[in-house]
Design a protein around this motif. Structure first.
Motif, PDB file in Angstrom:
ATOM      1  N   GLY A 107       0.811  -1.207   0.000  1.00  0.00           N
ATOM      2  CA  GLY A 107       0.000   0.000   0.000  1.00  0.00           C
ATOM      3  C   GLY A 107       0.845   1.256   0.000  1.00  0.00           C
ATOM      4  N   ASN A 108       1.924   1.245   0.772  1.00  0.00           N
ATOM      5  CA  ASN A 108       2.817   2.395   0.817  1.00  0.00           C
ATOM      6  C   ASN A 108       3.456   2.645  -0.538  1.00  0.00           C
ATOM      7  N   ALA A 109       3.885   1.561  -1.195  1.00  0.00           N
ATOM      8  CA  ALA A 109       4.506   1.703  -2.510  1.00  0.00           C
ATOM      9  C   ALA A 109       3.499   2.180  -3.554  1.00  0.00           C
ATOM     10  N   ARG A 110       2.264   1.679  -3.485  1.00  0.00           N
ATOM     11  CA  ARG A 110       1.231   2.137  -4.413  1.00  0.00           C
ATOM     12  C   ARG A 110       0.935   3.626  -4.209  1.00  0.00           C
ATOM     13  N   LEU A 111       0.951   4.064  -2.963  1.00  0.00           N
ATOM     14  CA  LEU A 111       0.775   5.491  -2.693  1.00  0.00           C
ATOM     15  C   LEU A 111       1.877   6.303  -3.348  1.00  0.00           C
TER      16      LEU A 111
END
Length: 259
Positions: A107-111
């Motif tokens: 999720g952090n990387a997608r953000l």
């Protein structure tokens, strides 16, 4: 005068999670994992090579997580997210509690890649698992709140950020985001309170000065806004926050200081 308001974006760091016993001896897993993560953080291109080789030779979800870290440290956010997602899926099949950590990293990387829809899905999965606790859960809640802000769901974002603050209260980025959210929700007292907490924890962050200026502008304090935006430039002249501060200062006749 209508004052320009600018919001700083922040990206939380990608952090590894250590392995536990599996089908391989614990010492073997830990040694290979530590070597891979050391390369992924210290020499990311070599980390990709190491992680790819380990993945091809039965490294499983730990090898995929290592690859994700290596890609993230090169700002290759999409392949990083894909590796974290694959790690999470493999961990779920293996019934490993690590799955939630991998979903949070995805999720952090997608953000960071700007894909808030996929970020929200990954973070929902991370939080629904119920195995994230303390700081890890706080950071995942913070990331999910950021996806809600983008979607315009400020009330839900406030709920997540308030929970994040109880679990990760030492993180200045969460206080900064909380202050910016309060400003957007027309809650000036809360914005001032939370930006003071961010400043107390990170007084050398230009993004904090940028938001201090935004809050001053929101309150109609032109002198305070100019002073804070100038401070953002002074503290870190080459930063994105300084660039945003320069843009904000263009509305005034006096030019911003040169780095």
């Amino acid at each position: 005068m209508m004052l320009l308001l600018l919001i700083a974006q922040t990206i939380a760091p990608i952090t590894p999670s250590p392995p536990s016993a599996g089908t391989q001896p614990v010492d073997s897993i830990e040694a290979r994992y530590e070597r891979c993560v050391d390369l992924a953080t210290g020499n990311p291109p070599e980390g990709v090579i190491e992680g790819t080789g380990w993945r091809a030779n039965g490294g499983g979800f730990y090898a995929r997580q290592c690859l994700g870290i290596a890609y993230a440290n090169q700002a290759k956010w999409v392949p990083a997210a894909q590796e974290f997602e694959a790690a999470a899926q493999e961990a779920e099949v293996a019934r490993s509690t690590r799955a939630a950590q991998f979903w949070a990293q995805a999720g952090n990387a997608r953000l960071a890649a700007g894909d808030t829809a996929k970020a929200r899905a990954a973070l929902d999965a991370a939080l629904a698992a119920g195995t994230l606790v303390g700081l890890q859960r706080g950071e995942a809640l913070f990331d999910r709140a950021r996806t809600m802000v983008v979607a315009g769901d400020l009330e839900s974002a406030r709920i997540d950020i308030d929970q994040a603050l109880t679990l990760a209260e030492d993180d200045p980025l969460i206080w900064l985001a909380s202050a910016a959210l309060a400003r957007r929700m027309d809650d000036l007292p809360r914005a001032r309170k939370d930006i003071a907490e961010a400043f107390r924890r990170s007084s050398d962050d230009p993004s904090v000065y940028l938001e201090i200026g935004n809050i001053a502008a929101f309150a109609g304090d032109a002198d305070g806004a100019k002073s804070a935006w100038n401070d953002a430039i002074r503290v870190a002249p080459s930063s994105e926050a300084a660039a945003s501060a320069r843009d904000a200062l263009k509305q005034f006749s006096d030019a911003p200081p040169q780095p």
